[in-house]
Design a protein around this motif. Sequence first.
Motif, PDB file in Angstrom:
ATOM      1  N   THR A   1      -7.843  62.503 -16.074  1.00  0.00           N
ATOM      2  CA  THR A   1      -8.123  63.796 -16.710  1.00  0.00           C
ATOM      3  C   THR A   1      -7.552  64.962 -15.918  1.00  0.00           C
ATOM      4  O   THR A   1      -7.801  66.118 -16.260  1.00  0.00           O
ATOM      5  N   GLY A   2      -6.825  64.691 -14.844  1.00  0.00           N
ATOM      6  CA  GLY A   2      -6.288  65.757 -14.017  1.00  0.00           C
ATOM      7  C   GLY A   2      -7.221  66.183 -12.898  1.00  0.00           C
ATOM      8  O   GLY A   2      -7.017  67.229 -12.278  1.00  0.00           O
ATOM      9  N   LEU A   3      -8.237  65.382 -12.611  1.00  0.00           N
ATOM     10  CA  LEU A   3      -9.223  65.733 -11.592  1.00  0.00           C
ATOM     11  C   LEU A   3      -8.710  65.277 -10.220  1.00  0.00           C
ATOM     12  O   LEU A   3      -8.794  64.102  -9.866  1.00  0.00           O
ATOM     13  N   VAL A   4      -8.162  66.201  -9.440  1.00  0.00           N
ATOM     14  CA  VAL A   4      -7.627  65.927  -8.114  1.00  0.00           C
ATOM     15  C   VAL A   4      -8.556  66.531  -7.076  1.00  0.00           C
ATOM     16  O   VAL A   4      -9.008  67.665  -7.216  1.00  0.00           O
ATOM     17  N   VAL A   5      -8.852  65.752  -6.029  1.00  0.00           N
ATOM     18  CA  VAL A   5      -9.783  66.209  -5.003  1.00  0.00           C
ATOM     19  C   VAL A   5      -9.198  65.905  -3.627  1.00  0.00           C
ATOM     20  O   VAL A   5      -8.414  64.975  -3.472  1.00  0.00           O
ATOM     21  N   PRO A   6      -9.559  66.700  -2.612  1.00  0.00           N
ATOM     22  CA  PRO A   6      -9.198  66.303  -1.247  1.00  0.00           C
ATOM     23  C   PRO A   6      -9.849  64.958  -0.938  1.00  0.00           C
ATOM     24  O   PRO A   6     -11.000  64.720  -1.301  1.00  0.00           O
TER      25      PRO A   6
ATOM     26  N   ALA B   1     -13.335  63.616 -20.881  1.00  0.00           N
ATOM     27  CA  ALA B   1     -12.992  65.037 -20.959  1.00  0.00           C
ATOM     28  C   ALA B   1     -14.221  65.903 -20.689  1.00  0.00           C
ATOM     29  O   ALA B   1     -14.132  66.926 -19.989  1.00  0.00           O
ATOM     30  N   ARG B   2     -15.372  65.533 -21.222  1.00  0.00           N
ATOM     31  CA  ARG B   2     -16.583  66.335 -21.016  1.00  0.00           C
ATOM     32  C   ARG B   2     -16.981  66.369 -19.549  1.00  0.00           C
ATOM     33  O   ARG B   2     -17.341  67.422 -19.001  1.00  0.00           O
ATOM     34  N   ILE B   3     -16.911  65.227 -18.890  1.00  0.00           N
ATOM     35  CA  ILE B   3     -17.322  65.178 -17.488  1.00  0.00           C
ATOM     36  C   ILE B   3     -16.299  65.880 -16.606  1.00  0.00           C
ATOM     37  O   ILE B   3     -16.659  66.576 -15.648  1.00  0.00           O
TER      38      ILE B   3
ATOM     39  N   LEU C   1     -16.941  69.063 -14.054  1.00  0.00           N
ATOM     40  CA  LEU C   1     -16.554  69.038 -12.645  1.00  0.00           C
ATOM     41  C   LEU C   1     -15.519  70.096 -12.303  1.00  0.00           C
ATOM     42  O   LEU C   1     -15.002  70.114 -11.181  1.00  0.00           O
ATOM     43  N   GLY C   2     -15.201  70.963 -13.261  1.00  0.00           N
ATOM     44  CA  GLY C   2     -14.368  72.112 -12.950  1.00  0.00           C
ATOM     45  C   GLY C   2     -12.922  72.012 -13.346  1.00  0.00           C
ATOM     46  O   GLY C   2     -12.128  72.883 -12.957  1.00  0.00           O
ATOM     47  N   VAL C   3     -12.519  70.991 -14.110  1.00  0.00           N
ATOM     48  CA  VAL C   3     -11.150  70.935 -14.596  1.00  0.00           C
ATOM     49  C   VAL C   3     -11.035  71.932 -15.739  1.00  0.00           C
ATOM     50  O   VAL C   3     -11.641  71.749 -16.806  1.00  0.00           O
ATOM     51  N   ALA C   4     -10.289  73.017 -15.496  1.00  0.00           N
ATOM     52  CA  ALA C   4     -10.253  74.108 -16.474  1.00  0.00           C
ATOM     53  C   ALA C   4      -9.564  73.690 -17.762  1.00  0.00           C
ATOM     54  O   ALA C   4     -10.015  74.024 -18.862  1.00  0.00           O
ATOM     55  N   ASP C   5      -8.466  72.971 -17.622  1.00  0.00           N
ATOM     56  CA  ASP C   5      -7.703  72.542 -18.794  1.00  0.00           C
ATOM     57  C   ASP C   5      -7.436  71.055 -18.686  1.00  0.00           C
ATOM     58  O   ASP C   5      -6.505  70.636 -17.989  1.00  0.00           O
ATOM     59  N   VAL C   6      -8.249  70.276 -19.360  1.00  0.00           N
ATOM     60  CA  VAL C   6      -8.011  68.839 -19.395  1.00  0.00           C
ATOM     61  C   VAL C   6      -6.669  68.610 -20.085  1.00  0.00           C
ATOM     62  O   VAL C   6      -6.413  69.169 -21.148  1.00  0.00           O
ATOM     63  N   PRO C   7      -5.768  67.839 -19.452  1.00  0.00           N
ATOM     64  CA  PRO C   7      -4.421  67.666 -20.015  1.00  0.00           C
ATOM     65  C   PRO C   7      -4.464  67.255 -21.481  1.00  0.00           C
ATOM     66  O   PRO C   7      -5.305  66.462 -21.908  1.00  0.00           O
TER      67      PRO C   7
END
Length: 437
Positions: A193-198, A239-241, A245-251
């Motif tokens: 979903t584009g959720l990248v974290v350190p 997409a909802r989760i 978690l702060g993904v502004a624009d889910v791809p």
Amino acid sequence: MSIADFSGRVRPDACPGALQVHDAADGPLARVRLPGGAISGGQLRELAACAAELGSGVVELTSRANVQVRGLRAPAAFAERIAATGLLPSAAHERVRNIVASPLGGRGPSGLVDTQPLVEALDLALCARARLAGLPGRFLFALDDGTGDMRQLAADVTLVPSAAGGDACATLPHSAVAGGDASATLLLAGVDTGLVVPRDAAVGQMIAAAEAFLDERERGLSDRDRGAWRIAELADGPARIATDLGVADVPAQVAAHLGSADSPAHAGVADDRATTAPDDSPACSAHRPGPVDQRDGRVALEAVVPLGRLSAAQVRAVADTADDGGAVPVRLTPWRTVVLLDLSPAAAERAVRQLSAAGLVTDPVSPWVGVSACTGRPGCAKSLADVQEDVRRWVATLDAPAATPVHWAGCERRCGLPRGRVVQMVATADGYEERLP
């Protein structure tokens, strides 16, 4: 009904644990969670003793690298002994400690990350959150070391490290590649979903994803949402989760992917009844039996456990072999295999002989490779056949693995059906019906 059929669900999750046992046809069944599949020689010996003295004498491996003992005569005594050996650190959370990890833990040629410290940190964080004891017993975390072996399980939350090479097996998501060496991607129900974290914040984000799942379930946009056990069962769950978690624009491609019948979020996702056969690609052959060279010059040895069932004597043999190799780490895998890590080349050669003599399979071209089955009779009252005995007779007629993985099932529920291309042999009143992929 397949294991992914959750429409109209009204009953609570009854997934067994060491304390909450399942009343199977052959007696109470207890399941013990092993985060990351990690277990010590001492714990293996106590598990073998419990199976022999309190149960049927058999230890079963599950598709989440957990273990279970059937036919318990004294479930309370079993739980007490399991707790004493360190395998039950939280009574409240014991059924939700579902964490799988790449068994080589960064040691293989494609590995990027040592997953074991992350497994341990995630387990501690999970048990420290009282609310997360309310997760369904089928909610699954996965930690991929960069080889791509955990991605194919489509766990609820999967950590995938950034790519550092071009390994064909680890087809990493676009966001992981973009994130840099110190970052990682969290896949939700197998979806990027584009959720990248350190990477050093990944455990906290995995916990946050689990809490977001509980939030979305409690909001209950539908009866289906309120009865969900997995992220894939929530409408547009990934997409909802991700948004929570702060993904502004889910791809945009995620929305299209979620509408696809081939999406992991629409497929049967592994639980402890399921197996996952080795990937068909030669590049993903890490979960076939035999020695694997580690980058440090030492050797890992993987052995198939036929039908995922070990006698108490075989469990002790695994412990003895690990100790003979210098008390090396033992990992159980979602493919119902046993892995011994950090062996010297000489110890690996001895281990091949010892495990083979004990009845485990270390030959990569054994007919047992790619074979899975449900419990069948007498353990399951719904089964129409003694499936495991029928499978053993069938395998005895082969001299090499089948071209496509084969799963045998005792009824139309097809418990344990692996993901991917699988030939299904389904028992009927008139024998087995073959269903080609």
